[in-house]
Design a protein around this motif. Structure first.
Motif, PDB file in Angstrom:
ATOM      1  N   PHE A  79     -32.232   0.243   1.659  1.00 11.96           N
ATOM      2  CA  PHE A  79     -33.646   0.568   1.485  1.00 11.96           C
ATOM      3  C   PHE A  79     -33.809   2.057   1.239  1.00 11.96           C
ATOM      4  O   PHE A  79     -33.166   2.877   1.876  1.00 11.96           O
ATOM      5  CB  PHE A  79     -34.444   0.164   2.722  1.00 11.96           C
ATOM      6  CG  PHE A  79     -34.707  -1.308   2.798  1.00 11.96           C
ATOM      7  CD1 PHE A  79     -33.890  -2.127   3.562  1.00 11.96           C
ATOM      8  CD2 PHE A  79     -35.764  -1.878   2.108  1.00 11.96           C
ATOM      9  CE1 PHE A  79     -34.126  -3.487   3.638  1.00 11.96           C
ATOM     10  CE2 PHE A  79     -36.007  -3.236   2.184  1.00 11.96           C
ATOM     11  CZ  PHE A  79     -35.184  -4.042   2.941  1.00 11.96           C
ATOM     12  N   ASP A  93     -39.937   2.253   5.603  1.00 13.05           N
ATOM     13  CA  ASP A  93     -41.253   1.602   5.675  1.00 13.05           C
ATOM     14  C   ASP A  93     -41.177   0.206   5.076  1.00 13.05           C
ATOM     15  O   ASP A  93     -41.562  -0.016   3.917  1.00 13.05           O
ATOM     16  CB  ASP A  93     -42.304   2.451   4.960  1.00 13.05           C
ATOM     17  CG  ASP A  93     -43.703   1.937   5.232  1.00 13.05           C
ATOM     18  OD1 ASP A  93     -44.641   2.397   4.557  1.00 13.05           O
ATOM     19  OD2 ASP A  93     -43.854   1.063   6.118  1.00 13.05           O
ATOM     20  N   TYR A  94     -40.678  -0.727   5.838  1.00 15.33           N
ATOM     21  CA  TYR A  94     -40.651  -2.112   5.392  1.00 15.33           C
ATOM     22  C   TYR A  94     -40.831  -3.020   6.606  1.00 15.33           C
ATOM     23  O   TYR A  94     -40.741  -2.572   7.748  1.00 15.33           O
ATOM     24  CB  TYR A  94     -39.350  -2.445   4.649  1.00 15.33           C
ATOM     25  CG  TYR A  94     -38.082  -2.159   5.407  1.00 15.33           C
ATOM     26  CD1 TYR A  94     -37.435  -0.938   5.279  1.00 15.33           C
ATOM     27  CD2 TYR A  94     -37.514  -3.118   6.247  1.00 15.33           C
ATOM     28  CE1 TYR A  94     -36.266  -0.671   5.960  1.00 15.33           C
ATOM     29  CE2 TYR A  94     -36.344  -2.856   6.933  1.00 15.33           C
ATOM     30  CZ  TYR A  94     -35.725  -1.624   6.786  1.00 15.33           C
ATOM     31  OH  TYR A  94     -34.564  -1.364   7.471  1.00 15.33           O
ATOM     32  N   THR A  95     -41.111  -4.251   6.326  1.00 17.08           N
ATOM     33  CA  THR A  95     -41.361  -5.241   7.378  1.00 17.08           C
ATOM     34  C   THR A  95     -40.214  -6.237   7.435  1.00 17.08           C
ATOM     35  O   THR A  95     -39.766  -6.733   6.397  1.00 17.08           O
ATOM     36  CB  THR A  95     -42.671  -5.991   7.109  1.00 17.08           C
ATOM     37  OG1 THR A  95     -43.753  -5.053   7.116  1.00 17.08           O
ATOM     38  CG2 THR A  95     -42.922  -7.060   8.164  1.00 17.08           C
ATOM     39  N   GLN A 154     -43.127  -4.646  11.797  1.00 18.06           N
ATOM     40  CA  GLN A 154     -43.382  -3.593  10.831  1.00 18.06           C
ATOM     41  C   GLN A 154     -42.764  -2.309  11.353  1.00 18.06           C
ATOM     42  O   GLN A 154     -43.179  -1.790  12.399  1.00 18.06           O
ATOM     43  CB  GLN A 154     -44.872  -3.399  10.608  1.00 18.06           C
ATOM     44  CG  GLN A 154     -45.201  -2.410   9.499  1.00 18.06           C
ATOM     45  CD  GLN A 154     -46.685  -2.312   9.232  1.00 18.06           C
ATOM     46  OE1 GLN A 154     -47.478  -2.985   9.878  1.00 18.06           O
ATOM     47  NE2 GLN A 154     -47.062  -1.494   8.289  1.00 18.06           N
ATOM     48  N   SER A 193     -42.799   0.792  10.392  1.00 20.17           N
ATOM     49  CA  SER A 193     -43.512   2.070  10.364  1.00 20.17           C
ATOM     50  C   SER A 193     -44.313   2.308  11.634  1.00 20.17           C
ATOM     51  O   SER A 193     -44.343   3.426  12.157  1.00 20.17           O
ATOM     52  CB  SER A 193     -44.427   2.132   9.145  1.00 20.17           C
ATOM     53  OG  SER A 193     -45.370   1.069   9.189  1.00 20.17           O
ATOM     54  N   ALA A 196     -37.045  -9.250   4.462  1.00 18.10           N
ATOM     55  CA  ALA A 196     -37.740  -7.968   4.445  1.00 18.10           C
ATOM     56  C   ALA A 196     -38.703  -7.908   3.271  1.00 18.10           C
ATOM     57  O   ALA A 196     -38.434  -8.472   2.205  1.00 18.10           O
ATOM     58  CB  ALA A 196     -36.737  -6.818   4.364  1.00 18.10           C
ATOM     59  N   LYS A 197     -39.814  -7.240   3.499  1.00 14.53           N
ATOM     60  CA  LYS A 197     -40.766  -7.002   2.418  1.00 14.53           C
ATOM     61  C   LYS A 197     -41.238  -5.565   2.484  1.00 14.53           C
ATOM     62  O   LYS A 197     -41.336  -4.974   3.557  1.00 14.53           O
ATOM     63  CB  LYS A 197     -41.954  -7.971   2.471  1.00 14.53           C
ATOM     64  CG  LYS A 197     -42.762  -7.941   3.755  1.00 14.53           C
ATOM     65  CD  LYS A 197     -43.872  -8.966   3.689  1.00 14.53           C
ATOM     66  CE  LYS A 197     -44.676  -9.013   4.986  1.00 14.53           C
ATOM     67  NZ  LYS A 197     -45.777 -10.015   4.928  1.00 14.53           N
ATOM     68  N   LEU A 198     -41.503  -5.017   1.314  1.00 17.95           N
ATOM     69  CA  LEU A 198     -41.887  -3.608   1.233  1.00 17.95           C
ATOM     70  C   LEU A 198     -43.364  -3.397   1.524  1.00 17.95           C
ATOM     71  O   LEU A 198     -43.747  -2.342   2.024  1.00 17.95           O
ATOM     72  CB  LEU A 198     -41.522  -3.067  -0.157  1.00 17.95           C
ATOM     73  CG  LEU A 198     -40.042  -3.172  -0.529  1.00 17.95           C
ATOM     74  CD1 LEU A 198     -39.816  -2.656  -1.940  1.00 17.95           C
ATOM     75  CD2 LEU A 198     -39.172  -2.423   0.469  1.00 17.95           C
ATOM     76  N   TYR A 251     -41.704 -12.445   0.895  1.00 19.49           N
ATOM     77  CA  TYR A 251     -40.686 -11.470   1.242  1.00 19.49           C
ATOM     78  C   TYR A 251     -39.801 -11.187   0.027  1.00 19.49           C
ATOM     79  O   TYR A 251     -39.531 -12.074  -0.775  1.00 19.49           O
ATOM     80  CB  TYR A 251     -39.865 -11.972   2.431  1.00 19.49           C
ATOM     81  CG  TYR A 251     -40.571 -11.741   3.750  1.00 19.49           C
ATOM     82  CD1 TYR A 251     -41.665 -12.524   4.123  1.00 19.49           C
ATOM     83  CD2 TYR A 251     -40.178 -10.725   4.605  1.00 19.49           C
ATOM     84  CE1 TYR A 251     -42.336 -12.291   5.315  1.00 19.49           C
ATOM     85  CE2 TYR A 251     -40.833 -10.493   5.804  1.00 19.49           C
ATOM     86  CZ  TYR A 251     -41.911 -11.267   6.144  1.00 19.49           C
ATOM     87  OH  TYR A 251     -42.576 -11.026   7.322  1.00 19.49           O
ATOM     88  N   ASP A 252     -39.376  -9.934  -0.052  1.00 19.58           N
ATOM     89  CA  ASP A 252     -38.614  -9.488  -1.218  1.00 19.58           C
ATOM     90  C   ASP A 252     -37.117  -9.753  -1.089  1.00 19.58           C
ATOM     91  O   ASP A 252     -36.436  -9.964  -2.097  1.00 19.58           O
ATOM     92  CB  ASP A 252     -38.833  -7.989  -1.434  1.00 19.58           C
ATOM     93  CG  ASP A 252     -40.298  -7.639  -1.576  1.00 19.58           C
ATOM     94  OD1 ASP A 252     -40.821  -6.878  -0.728  1.00 19.58           O
ATOM     95  OD2 ASP A 252     -40.923  -8.137  -2.522  1.00 19.58           O
TER      96      ASP A 252
END
Length: 120
Positions: free
Chosen positions: A27, A31-33, A52, A54, A98-100, A107-108
């Motif tokens: 990454f 800052d990702y979930t 999350q 962040s 994970a997703k941005l 999710y990415d």
């Protein structure tokens, strides 16, 4: 290349505990979930928790709330899903993703699954 590595599954008796780990790499920022999902045999994959990074916000599905918790090790880019008071219905393959964008519906990135079996 973004990679997610899930680990920590195993066989445990009902009432026992397991801790799953999800280690992320690749990454560009922190800052990702992270989401945890599970798929029981013959059933659809369902989300159980998310974190999350962040602001350390967490969310738990009602089926696991009060029994599961999330912690993280920022230095090792690892999020942990602590599962306590496990029940046979928690048996499933667990995946981390994970997703941005926190508000995104999908999710990415996905890791491989880790199997959790809870015996009665």
């Amino acid at each position: 290349e973004v990679q997610l590595q899930a680990s920590g599954g195993g066989l445990v008796q009902a009432g026992g505990s397991l801790r799953l780990a999800c280690t992320a790499s690749g990454f560009a920022s922190a800052d990702y979930t992270i989401g945890w999902f599970r798929q029981a045999p013959g059933k659809a994959r369902l989300g159980v928790a998310c974190f999350q990074r962040s602001d350390r916000t967490t969310y738990f599905d009602s089926s696991v709330r009060g029994r599961f918790s999330i912690s993280s090790d920022s230095a090792q880019n690892t999020a942990y899903l602590q599962m306590n008071n496990l029940k046979p219905e928690d048996t499933a393959v667990y995946y981390c993703a994970a997703k941005l964008l926190f508000t995104a519906h999908t999710y990415d990135y996905w890791g491989q699954g880790t199997k959790v079996t809870v015996s009665s």
